[in-house]
Design a protein around this motif. Structure first.
Motif, short mmCIF file in Angstrom:
data_model
loop_
_atom_site.label_atom_id
_atom_site.label_comp_id
_atom_site.label_asym_id
_atom_site.label_seq_id
_atom_site.Cartn_x
_atom_site.Cartn_y
_atom_site.Cartn_z
N LEU A 116 -4.26 9.33 -8.18
CA LEU A 116 -5.17 10.43 -8.53
C LEU A 116 -6.52 10.23 -7.84
O LEU A 116 -6.91 9.11 -7.52
CB LEU A 116 -5.38 10.46 -10.05
N ALA A 117 -7.23 11.33 -7.64
CA ALA A 117 -8.61 11.24 -7.15
C ALA A 117 -9.46 10.60 -8.23
O ALA A 117 -9.37 10.95 -9.40
CB ALA A 117 -9.13 12.62 -6.80
N ARG A 118 -10.30 9.64 -7.79
CA ARG A 118 -11.12 8.90 -8.75
C ARG A 118 -12.10 9.82 -9.48
O ARG A 118 -12.31 9.68 -10.68
CB ARG A 118 -11.90 7.82 -7.98
N ASP A 119 -12.69 10.77 -8.77
CA ASP A 119 -13.72 11.60 -9.40
C ASP A 119 -13.12 12.75 -10.22
O ASP A 119 -13.49 12.96 -11.36
CB ASP A 119 -14.75 12.10 -8.37
N SER A 120 -12.16 13.47 -9.64
CA SER A 120 -11.69 14.69 -10.30
C SER A 120 -10.40 14.48 -11.10
O SER A 120 -10.02 15.34 -11.89
CB SER A 120 -11.43 15.77 -9.25
N ARG A 122 -7.56 14.72 -9.87
CA ARG A 122 -6.51 15.56 -9.28
C ARG A 122 -5.47 14.72 -8.55
O ARG A 122 -5.77 13.63 -8.07
CB ARG A 122 -7.13 16.55 -8.29
N THR B 130 -6.68 15.81 -1.93
CA THR B 130 -6.36 16.23 -3.29
C THR B 130 -5.60 17.54 -3.23
O THR B 130 -5.62 18.24 -2.21
CB THR B 130 -7.64 16.45 -4.13
N GLU B 131 -4.94 17.89 -4.34
CA GLU B 131 -4.13 19.12 -4.33
C GLU B 131 -4.99 20.36 -4.12
O GLU B 131 -4.47 21.40 -3.73
CB GLU B 131 -3.28 19.23 -5.60
N ASP B 132 -6.30 20.24 -4.33
CA ASP B 132 -7.16 21.38 -4.03
C ASP B 132 -7.85 21.23 -2.66
O ASP B 132 -8.81 21.94 -2.36
CB ASP B 132 -8.18 21.64 -5.15
N VAL B 136 -9.31 12.64 1.23
CA VAL B 136 -9.64 11.41 0.52
C VAL B 136 -9.17 10.17 1.28
O VAL B 136 -8.19 10.23 2.04
CB VAL B 136 -9.01 11.36 -0.90
N SER B 139 -10.38 4.48 -1.14
CA SER B 139 -11.40 4.14 -2.13
C SER B 139 -11.75 5.33 -3.03
O SER B 139 -12.42 5.17 -4.04
CB SER B 139 -12.67 3.63 -1.44
N ASP B 140 -11.29 6.51 -2.66
CA ASP B 140 -11.53 7.70 -3.49
C ASP B 140 -10.43 7.91 -4.53
O ASP B 140 -10.44 8.91 -5.25
CB ASP B 140 -11.56 8.97 -2.61
N THR B 141 -9.47 7.00 -4.56
CA THR B 141 -8.31 7.24 -5.42
C THR B 141 -8.13 6.09 -6.41
O THR B 141 -8.69 5.01 -6.24
CB THR B 141 -7.01 7.37 -4.60
N VAL B 142 -7.33 6.35 -7.40
CA VAL B 142 -7.05 5.34 -8.42
C VAL B 142 -5.59 5.52 -8.87
O VAL B 142 -5.06 6.63 -8.84
CB VAL B 142 -8.06 5.49 -9.60
N ILE B 143 -4.95 4.42 -9.20
CA ILE B 143 -3.58 4.49 -9.70
C ILE B 143 -3.63 4.59 -11.22
O ILE B 143 -4.23 3.76 -11.89
CB ILE B 143 -2.77 3.23 -9.33
N GLU B 144 -3.01 5.63 -11.75
CA GLU B 144 -2.86 5.74 -13.20
C GLU B 144 -1.53 5.10 -13.56
O GLU B 144 -0.46 5.61 -13.19
CB GLU B 144 -2.86 7.22 -13.61
#
Lengths: 152, 152
Positions: A116-120, A122, B130-132, B136, B139-144
């Protein structure tokens, strides 16, 4: 290990990439590094492999410029492993593997980790397109080979 | 071969993908299949590997649903190997490997094969967003992650 022809002189960039990072362990270590793991013990716990194998794989990734070491803060006698810029630029490879895995290797309602995007928050997607922005699939593309006389 | 922990039950889609296609030979065979190769002898010539190893790798790719066989036109006693939809959907993985190899594994003026749009001849690029539609980097992303109780 199966003896293989080296592809490092191949004129196909995909083949050279596979020569450098195309083994299962290397890519899993890179995945864990993207996930924030830095210490030998963390990689070992995550991957469940023998220490000697892990040490060899980490050394290879450092030699190839994908990881770099630095002293661990607080425990400077221990090294930690960080992705270099070359390593971080494997991000699209990891995203492409993830996207394919999501599509084909999970049941629709099966629990999975998400990128997922860290900020949004998404979802992250990946697009293959022409440099002027048109989406393409494999059948829309062609490989332009290097002429034989340039590839002795 | 090094004995390894299977990742097919891992909740990370990248890990499952590597479990299924993450060996060097499999991805090179897939690359050749994208390049139009279909016959055993063509793969053998391209990859320069022993026939028994190639036969095993092709069989594995068929078993995993990435390639399928059909009788060769004109020589129906011989099979040829074609990418399935699941196999063709590895295209972004190949493009990502190619893009990384172009950047890091070639000298600026070195001859290389190129991936181009069939109709326009334009270069193919790959974008992670991102899907919108926002580009990215890692570093803009994170794993949930999947909560532990969902992943016994």
């Amino acid at each position: 290990m199966v003896k293989r022809k080296s592809l490092i002189a191949d004129t196909c960039p995909s083949a050279r990439s596979l020569d450098v990072i195309g083994d299962w362990w290397s890519l899993l270590i890179v995945r864990d590094a993207f996930d924030g793991l830095t210490r030998f013990g963390e990689f070992q716990k995550s991957l469940g492999i023998a220490k000697n194998i892990l040490a060899l794989r980490l050394r290879t990734l450092v030699d190839r410029g994908i990881l770099e070491t630095r002293p661990t803060e607080g425990t400077p006698s221990r090294e930690e492993y960080l992705l270099t810029e070359m390593g971080r630029d494997l991000f699209p490879v990891m995203v492409a593997l993830r996207q394919w895995g999501e599509r084909y290797l999970f049941e629709p309602d099966e629990k999975r980790s998400r990128l997922l995007a860290r900020d949004s928050g998404r979802r992250i997607i990946l697009e293959v397109k022409t440099e002027d922005g048109k989406l393409v699939g494999s059948s829309d593309t062609v490989i332009e080979k290097v002429p034989d006389d340039a590839n002795p």
